[in-house]
Every structure is written in C-alpha cells, then in structure tokens.
Design a protein around this motif. Structure first.
Motif, mmCIF file in Angstrom:
data_model
loop_
_atom_site.group_PDB
_atom_site.id
_atom_site.type_symbol
_atom_site.label_atom_id
_atom_site.label_comp_id
_atom_site.label_asym_id
_atom_site.label_seq_id
_atom_site.Cartn_x
_atom_site.Cartn_y
_atom_site.Cartn_z
ATOM 1 N N LEU A 1 58.821 -44.751 -10.924
ATOM 2 C CA LEU A 1 60.194 -44.859 -10.451
ATOM 3 C C LEU A 1 60.439 -46.204 -9.775
ATOM 4 O O LEU A 1 61.477 -46.847 -9.989
ATOM 5 C CB LEU A 1 60.493 -43.725 -9.473
ATOM 6 C CG LEU A 1 61.897 -43.718 -8.849
ATOM 7 C CD1 LEU A 1 62.963 -43.606 -9.920
ATOM 8 C CD2 LEU A 1 62.029 -42.593 -7.818
ATOM 9 N N GLY A 2 59.476 -46.654 -8.977
ATOM 10 C CA GLY A 2 59.593 -47.964 -8.348
ATOM 11 C C GLY A 2 59.681 -49.082 -9.372
ATOM 12 O O GLY A 2 60.475 -50.020 -9.220
ATOM 13 N N ARG A 3 58.880 -48.970 -10.422
ATOM 14 C CA ARG A 3 58.916 -49.979 -11.486
ATOM 15 C C ARG A 3 60.288 -49.991 -12.172
ATOM 16 O O ARG A 3 60.834 -51.053 -12.464
ATOM 17 C CB ARG A 3 57.829 -49.682 -12.515
ATOM 18 C CG ARG A 3 56.409 -49.824 -12.009
ATOM 19 C CD ARG A 3 55.987 -51.276 -11.877
ATOM 20 N NE ARG A 3 55.906 -51.919 -13.172
ATOM 21 C CZ ARG A 3 55.819 -53.236 -13.339
ATOM 22 N NH1 ARG A 3 55.838 -54.043 -12.287
ATOM 23 N NH2 ARG A 3 55.721 -53.760 -14.537
ATOM 24 N N ILE B 1 54.323 -50.637 -17.838
ATOM 25 C CA ILE B 1 54.742 -51.885 -18.477
ATOM 26 C C ILE B 1 55.918 -51.639 -19.418
ATOM 27 O O ILE B 1 56.960 -52.288 -19.323
ATOM 28 C CB ILE B 1 53.567 -52.526 -19.241
ATOM 29 C CG1 ILE B 1 52.439 -52.883 -18.272
ATOM 30 C CG2 ILE B 1 54.033 -53.770 -20.001
ATOM 31 C CD1 ILE B 1 51.174 -53.369 -18.937
ATOM 32 N N SER B 2 55.745 -50.688 -20.346
ATOM 33 C CA SER B 2 56.797 -50.439 -21.332
ATOM 34 C C SER B 2 58.042 -49.830 -20.691
ATOM 35 O O SER B 2 59.174 -50.131 -21.098
ATOM 36 C CB SER B 2 56.272 -49.527 -22.450
ATOM 37 O OG SER B 2 55.727 -48.343 -21.919
ATOM 38 N N GLY B 3 57.861 -48.974 -19.675
ATOM 39 C CA GLY B 3 59.011 -48.422 -18.965
ATOM 40 C C GLY B 3 59.794 -49.507 -18.255
ATOM 41 O O GLY B 3 61.031 -49.476 -18.204
ATOM 42 N N TYR B 4 59.080 -50.481 -17.720
ATOM 43 C CA TYR B 4 59.728 -51.624 -17.072
ATOM 44 C C TYR B 4 60.562 -52.402 -18.095
ATOM 45 O O TYR B 4 61.726 -52.728 -17.841
ATOM 46 C CB TYR B 4 58.668 -52.537 -16.453
ATOM 47 C CG TYR B 4 59.228 -53.708 -15.667
ATOM 48 C CD1 TYR B 4 59.329 -53.655 -14.286
ATOM 49 C CD2 TYR B 4 59.665 -54.863 -16.312
ATOM 50 C CE1 TYR B 4 59.847 -54.721 -13.565
ATOM 51 C CE2 TYR B 4 60.195 -55.931 -15.600
ATOM 52 C CZ TYR B 4 60.274 -55.856 -14.230
ATOM 53 O OH TYR B 4 60.795 -56.925 -13.527
ATOM 54 N N ALA B 5 59.960 -52.686 -19.264
ATOM 55 C CA ALA B 5 60.658 -53.476 -20.278
ATOM 56 C C ALA B 5 61.925 -52.775 -20.752
ATOM 57 O O ALA B 5 62.977 -53.409 -20.920
ATOM 58 C CB ALA B 5 59.723 -53.744 -21.457
ATOM 59 N N LEU B 6 61.857 -51.460 -20.959
ATOM 60 C CA LEU B 6 63.029 -50.717 -21.388
ATOM 61 C C LEU B 6 64.119 -50.756 -20.314
ATOM 62 O O LEU B 6 65.304 -50.918 -20.618
ATOM 63 C CB LEU B 6 62.645 -49.272 -21.687
ATOM 64 C CG LEU B 6 63.762 -48.337 -22.153
ATOM 65 C CD1 LEU B 6 64.386 -48.844 -23.454
ATOM 66 C CD2 LEU B 6 63.242 -46.929 -22.335
ATOM 67 N N SER B 7 63.720 -50.649 -19.068
ATOM 68 C CA SER B 7 64.684 -50.682 -17.968
ATOM 69 C C SER B 7 65.335 -52.057 -17.836
ATOM 70 O O SER B 7 66.492 -52.165 -17.412
ATOM 71 C CB SER B 7 63.998 -50.302 -16.655
ATOM 72 O OG SER B 7 63.507 -48.979 -16.711
#
Length: 406
Positions: A96-98, A44-50
């Motif tokens: 990685l997909g996220r 979730i957080s990795g997605y938001a940062l990306s």
C-alpha cells in the motif's frame, strides 16, 4: 538557472530512488515479510502500474488547480507513502505504501516538466526539463547503489526513512524556491487539457516515447543476464557496470536537453537512429567485455538523451493546455518500460538467448525512428505550405517540430 529547478530535481531524485532502490533490497524485504519472489515482485510491478494510473487519473483530477500547490501536495503524498513503507508491519502495508508513493510519480514529473519549462525563456525549455530529470538520473547513478548499501547495512527500512527525509527536503524546496505560476501559465482546466489530444502530433509524440524508451528499457531489463551469461562478467561486477550505465544516463540527459533546445525533431531523429545502431552493435558484440562496456554506456546516454526532447515536444503540441499531455507522456515512458520488458522476456522464454532482448529493443527503436520520421515530415510539409501562403517566394527553412501546429 532558476534555483527552483533544483527543488524539482531533488523531488525527482527522491521519486527515482523510490522506484529503483527496491530492486536491490528485494531479497531483504521478501525475507522480512516471509513472502516468495513473485509476491515481492509486486512491490515493483504494482508501483509501475500505479505510476501509469497516477500520471493519467491524478493529473486529470488536478488540472484546474494552480501547479505549485499541486506539486507540494504530490510530495506530501510521496512522503506519506514512503513513511508507510518504512513503518510497514506486514507485506500488505508495504504494498500500500508503494502504491501511494507511486501515484505521485507520473503527476509530479508531468506537472513538474510544465513548471520547469515555465521558469525559463522558450529557447531553454528542453534544458530546464533536463535539469529536473537530472534528479532521476542521479537516483540511478548515486542513489540506488548507496541506498542499497544503506539498506543492507542498517536494514531495508533505513533506506525508506532516508527517502522520506529527501521528500521533506524537496517539499520545503518547492514551497520556498518554486515561483507561483503567472496568470497566463495557470492550468487550463480538464476540458481544455483534453482538447490537446486532438492534435495528431501529440499522439505521434506519445507513440515515439513508448517505442523509443521501450526499446532501451527492454534491453536494460535483462542486462544483468547478458553481462554475466554472455559477456562473461562476474555477478559482483554488475553493480559497478550499472553505475557506468547511470553515468551515461546523466550525460545523455544533459546533452539531449541542450540539443533539443536548438531543434527538437532533428535531435530526436539523430538520437533514435544512433540508439538503434548502438543496440544492434551491442547484440552483435556482447561476447566482448570491452565492447559491452562501451555499448552499455552509450545505450544509457542515447536512451536518456531522448527524454527532454520527447517531453518538450508533446508539451509544445499541447499548446496552452500541456499539463495532462505531459502526464500522459510520463505514462507512455512507463508503458514503454512494460512493453520492452515483456517483449524481451518473451524472447528469452522462446529460447532465443540473452542477447534477444537487445535485438527486440533495436526493433522497437527502429519503429520509433519510423514514427518520428512521419511526425517530422508532416511538420515540415505543413511549415512549407504555410510559408508558401504567407512568405514571398525564395524563403526556406527547416521545421523545428515544436511550432505548435497540429
């Protein structure tokens, strides 16, 4: 209504579903990959940062290209990311997909907002942007509950296969239904796009986005704890209550778009003041289940009623080079999400209780009112000065906040 707006909305639906549905499937994903809750939370957080990185970096990289092919390319990136998630053999591949899927998020909404506005006459730009964002609200109302149910019934990978299919439909829709930009509407290039940030009003608009949306999202992040521990609802009732919240988002987005087409600044001021009051009342009456339901719906409605106006305003003051500013404002929404969530979590950790994030949200939104007041007052003062210089005495008017002045 231009039919191309439907294609943009479908893309928004798929992207919104990708962002939010993982929250309901996190236990299944964590168990499958044998990782703990903290590691799973990075999905979730990795997605938001990306999203923030993509909204700024990727948008800047494509400003010199025609917008329709860029949107199509972003959807290809979205499809690849979700396909990788569906096929992921391990946690690293899933993350990685996220990240790949998230990179297109901010750029798609930022560029898509510009394309949507270009499809209609100037008086309907905010409404067109609201239609595109309808996909995002529909993802919350319908997509997340049904996506979660699908993932629980047929395995979490089935949800990502479904999202991949939605991406393909959106890609075909963009290619077939979205018109090519006219010569006048083509992207202006990175240097021209960067010059848009010389406008004080662009920065004020972005600040209002961070504070106003951060206030709503900060309250929403911990809403399940508030509803169960304070309002007294059973945990099983929370998904249904969140659907009501999503309905509020849907209605607020539509009404906010129509109101912003009439007067952007007045709409934002009224909505932000109302949202501040609603959050304060919610915090005061959270122990009453009925009052909590009403406040939850209104919080969603007034919170998302700001979105079309905020996006329209920053694009208007970016003048002839709105693409990067539009993307930056999408990043600002996500920065607001992070700010609100962090502040609410800090207050809970300090022992201030589960209504404290709502109070924090009200404080952030009140700050948004103050910044928006400064922005609108500056516009009206400049309008009055210009009128005195060019118009015979006796004429008066109210600044719309979208005149394109600095």
């Amino acid at each position: 209504m231009p039919i191309g707006l439907i294609a943009l909305a479908i893309g928004g639906f798929g992207i919104g579903l990708t962002e939010f549905v993982i929250m309901g499937l996190l236990p299944e994903v964590a168990a499958d990959f044998q990782v703990n809750e903290a590691a799973a939370g990075w999905l979730i957080s990795g997605y938001a940062l990306s999203v923030v990185i993509g909204a700024l970096g990727l948008t800047a990289a494509v400003t010199r290209f025609a917008r329709k092919p860029v949107l199509a390319s972003l959807l290809v990136l979205f499809i690849v990311g979700n396909l990788l998630s569906a096929l992921a053999p391990d946690y690293s591949a899933m993350l990685l997909g996220r990240i790949i899927a998230a990179l297109c998020h901010g750029a798609f909404f930022g560029i898509g907002a510009v394309v949507a506005a270009d499809m209609v006459v100037p008086a309907k730009k905010a409404g067109a942007i609201a239609i595109m964002f309808t996909g995002l609200t529909a993802a919350n109302v319908l997509g997340v509950p049904f996506g979660t149910l699908l993932g629980q019934a047929a395995g979490w990978r089935s949800t990502f296969w479904a999202i991949t299919a939605i991406g393909v439909v959106a890609l075909v829709g963009i290619l077939v239904l979205v018109p090519n930009s006219s010569q006048a509407a083509q992207a202006a290039g990175l240097r021209s796009e960067l010059l848009a940030f010389r406008s004080k009003q662009v920065w004020l608009s972005i600040a209002v986005t961070v504070l106003g949306f951060g206030g709503m999202f900060g309250a929403f992040t911990y809403i399940a704890f508030t509803l169960t521990a304070v309002s007294g609802f059973a945990a099983s009732a929370v998904p249904w209550l969140l659907i009501l919240f999503g309905i509020g988002l849907f209605i607020g987005n539509a009404i906010g778009g129509k109101a912003a087409d009439r007067n952007v600044d007045a709409t934002l001021l009224v909505v932000l003041v109302a949202l501040t009051a609603i959050l304060a009342l919610f915090a005061l009456t959270a122990r009453n289940p009925i009052a909590s339901i009403v406040a939850l719906v209104l919080m969603g409605g007034f919170g998302f009623a700001t979105v079309p106006g905020l996006q329209t305003r920053v694009m208007a003051y970016a003048k002839q080079a709105p693409t990067l500013a539009s993307g930056a404002n999408i990043a600002a929404f996500n920065l607001g999400n992070a700010l609100g969530a962090w502040l609410g979590g800090t207050m809970i950790a300090a022992g201030l209780g589960y209504t404290s994030p709502i109070w924090a949200g009200a404080g952030l939104t009140l700050m948004a009112v103050a910044v928006m007041t400064v922005a609108a007052t500056t516009v009206n003062r400049q309008s009055a000065t210009a009128d005195r210089a060019t118009v015979p005495a006796g004429r008066s008017g109210i600044g719309l906040g979208c005149a394109g002045r600095e």
